[in-house]
Write an enzyme that holds these catalytic residues in place. Sequence first.
Site, short mmCIF file in Angstrom:
data_model
loop_
_atom_site.label_atom_id
_atom_site.label_comp_id
_atom_site.label_asym_id
_atom_site.label_seq_id
_atom_site.Cartn_x
_atom_site.Cartn_y
_atom_site.Cartn_z
N LYS A 194 15.17 -33.95 24.80
CA LYS A 194 15.00 -34.56 27.28
C LYS A 194 15.70 -33.16 27.13
O LYS A 194 16.81 -33.44 27.30
CB LYS A 194 15.52 -35.39 27.79
CG LYS A 194 15.43 -35.75 29.03
CD LYS A 194 15.79 -36.93 29.56
CE LYS A 194 17.33 -36.25 30.49
NZ LYS A 194 17.39 -35.39 31.43
N GLU A 268 28.70 -31.24 24.21
CA GLU A 268 28.85 -29.85 24.65
C GLU A 268 29.24 -30.26 26.35
O GLU A 268 28.58 -30.54 27.25
CB GLU A 268 28.74 -29.31 24.30
CG GLU A 268 29.10 -27.67 23.91
CD GLU A 268 29.24 -26.82 25.52
OE1 GLU A 268 27.92 -26.30 24.91
OE2 GLU A 268 30.06 -27.00 25.77
N CYS A 302 29.19 -22.67 30.84
CA CYS A 302 30.37 -23.98 30.44
C CYS A 302 31.43 -23.26 30.02
O CYS A 302 32.55 -23.05 30.10
CB CYS A 302 29.98 -24.65 29.17
SG CYS A 302 28.83 -24.18 27.70
N GLU A 399 35.64 -27.51 37.45
CA GLU A 399 34.29 -26.71 37.44
C GLU A 399 33.95 -26.02 38.28
O GLU A 399 32.82 -27.48 38.73
CB GLU A 399 33.96 -27.03 35.90
CG GLU A 399 32.60 -25.51 35.00
CD GLU A 399 32.18 -26.37 33.68
OE1 GLU A 399 31.74 -28.05 34.47
OE2 GLU A 399 31.59 -25.70 32.98
#
Lengths: 490, 289
Positions: A194, A268, A302, A399
């Site tokens: 997906k 991840e 990331c 983040e």
Amino acid sequence: MTATERPVHQLFSTPWAWAPSPEKVDRTRVPVDITHVIGGQRIASEGPTMDVVNPANDEVLTRFVPADEEMVGRAVAAAGEAARAWQQLPPIERGKCLYALSRLLQEHNREFAIWESLNNGKPIKESRNVDVPLAAAHFFYHAGWTDKLDHVMRGAPWRPYGVVGQIIPWNFPLLMAAWKIAPALACGNAVVLKPAETTPITAWMLMDLVEQAGIPAGVVNLVLGAGATGEAIAMHPDVRKVAFTGSTGVGKRLAAGLAGSGKALTLELGGKGAHIVFDDASIHEAVEGVVSGIFFNQGEICCAGSRLLVQESIADVFLERLVERIAQIRIGDPLDKNTDMGAIASRRQVERIMAYVEDARRSGATVTTAPTALPESGAWVAPTIVSNVDSSWTIVREEVFGPVLAVTTFRTADEAVEMANNTRYGLSAGVWTSSTARWLAMSEALNAGVIWGNTFNRFDPASPFGGFKESGYGREGGVAGLRAYMEVGA
Amino acid sequence: MTTPQRRIVPRTAKMWVAGAFIRSESGNVMATTNHKGEFMANVPAGSRKDIRDAVSAGRKAAGGWAGRSALNRGQIVYRFAEMLEPRAAELAGLLAETTGVSTELATADVAAAIDLVFSWAGWCDKLGALFGTHNPVSGPIDNRSSVQPTGLVAVVSGSTTTLSDCLLSLLPPLCAGNAVLLVADRATALVATVVAEILAVSDIPAGVVNIVTGEQNELVGHISAHPDVDVLAVPSQDTSLLAAAQRGAAASIMRVCGVTDPARLPATSPWRAEPFFEIKTTWHPRHLP
């Protein structure tokens, strides 16, 4: 730096204007509606559509109807059936399929690069030179593993999982698809993939190549949708392994949701990479490295070096050079070959990023924004540096996932290590120093899964990528990356 | 040995945390019985605070253990085998009494367990060579993946009734360079406390291994909710315990793994250490100035 050294851009007395250099786009390549691809068939769901937008100008590129649980069930069933035949093929034949896919992607590099830039907003320079070639290389690398896996396991019994569910993010739509599909197929699994609901186009285009490469129908299934569709895939009882790349928040929900299911899971997740510059670093190179670390891919990565830790003795000079440098970054039309930094992936993301910046500004941080004019429409954030903050500030801890660099200073190496490791994340770090012993000691002491020394943001299919702590578990790429798709002791 | 003239001095079973033999801070104990249902000893019933103290002790010791050379770690684990050997008869007797197996089988189990310690001691300085890689990336860059102990690992020995299986949950994470918190449920509690006594003379630094006895379902709940445990390992066959561990662990992205039955993966397989280390990849350009 001595008085005779100057940054390159200061050598020219007048700024050189760049003439527009846009790529030509073949609009017929992607239809008005795109569909799932299940068991080799293009199948559309029924219901309200979701628009897929070009974030640089808000133009609608295509649409789709998200998959419901029933459609997900069909994809899982197709994968289950195809997995058996796929596993029975001699391993080298699986390798030939992946090799063919790699070659096809190389041949269609330009087309995929254009649509990646149109859908994600990243500059054509990057999608053409980095994203697509890396994706092709990923398939090529894994093609070579298919008939050698017993050597990886060194005699321990193993088998493929069968059907694996894979959910990927919007920041590297094609590359993340390659990172997921290649090792899964190489190890004999079938996939239900997906893509992110905002960036499904290149994954959809890839399915044509999957078919042309001779990969049997149903080995790769594409299911379009948003969070609910992803959840349906992960929770489906016949999916034996789930691989997820995305935010830490969603990763935690997924881990909780899969508790007791018996499924294997790799994650991840996010990061807040410490980018450490020592006073013996090569300053010009370090500036370029720090800029690349946070502004490559608009900072939507990331492993971004989003926290600068610069040694006190050079902090002022370094910050000065950084501020000068970011003014040279060309922001604009992602399809223009001269563009350095493109659009943010969505307007919603812009809001999130600006909320962090404004919060820091209100709290008294110094916010320096590159003085570049931004286009009128679309989703844009200029390169931003936030300084006069320290470790406890939100902008240093959380983040942001955008082109925003938080700047802090340190005095000793021990302090740098402590500051760098003082985070729940553990994905990446960067170190700039000319001392070998110091580089080796720092790389040993930093708690991060990927550490770049005197370089940054390098990726390779042979190199395992993944995080410590809340940046996730499992690796992608290299020998270690194969392990996610091999069930040991079975 | 009790005779009409001489009573034995009963041994007090204690937990082992930060190098000290302690009772539970709760003051509670669990009665353990042998295979005939006869009372054997009271073992401490570990509490949430005991877990927190043990995690704290483990975290403090983890850096030092990981920082030693792999050879040194191997030497210490080898000494554990040395210290087990002269006490083999005692352990065999205890196992036979507790579980009801014959003395012959118990003796064979203890011998196999000592050989397992010996074998795993040898893995300490070899896992890195086996799982570490030098990656041939495109371009003039040195790229290496090395093995790094994850940090602090909690393991549940489960309802295993052999010494070999008990040590099989302890040895892989320990030899991978982690500090280990071993939770011993009622069935293994007594054996675990004796193992603690033997570990204490093996030169293993205080806090590197901590042994807490208690009700495993409760303790796993506390451990999985603790934000400073890196990995939690439970026997893979205990599916409900595994589920409980995974539920609690999700909030901190704690790694949870099932310890595979030796019938499916050999006891000496290096893959048993894999869940207990992280792969760290480093990059550095390679060019002459």
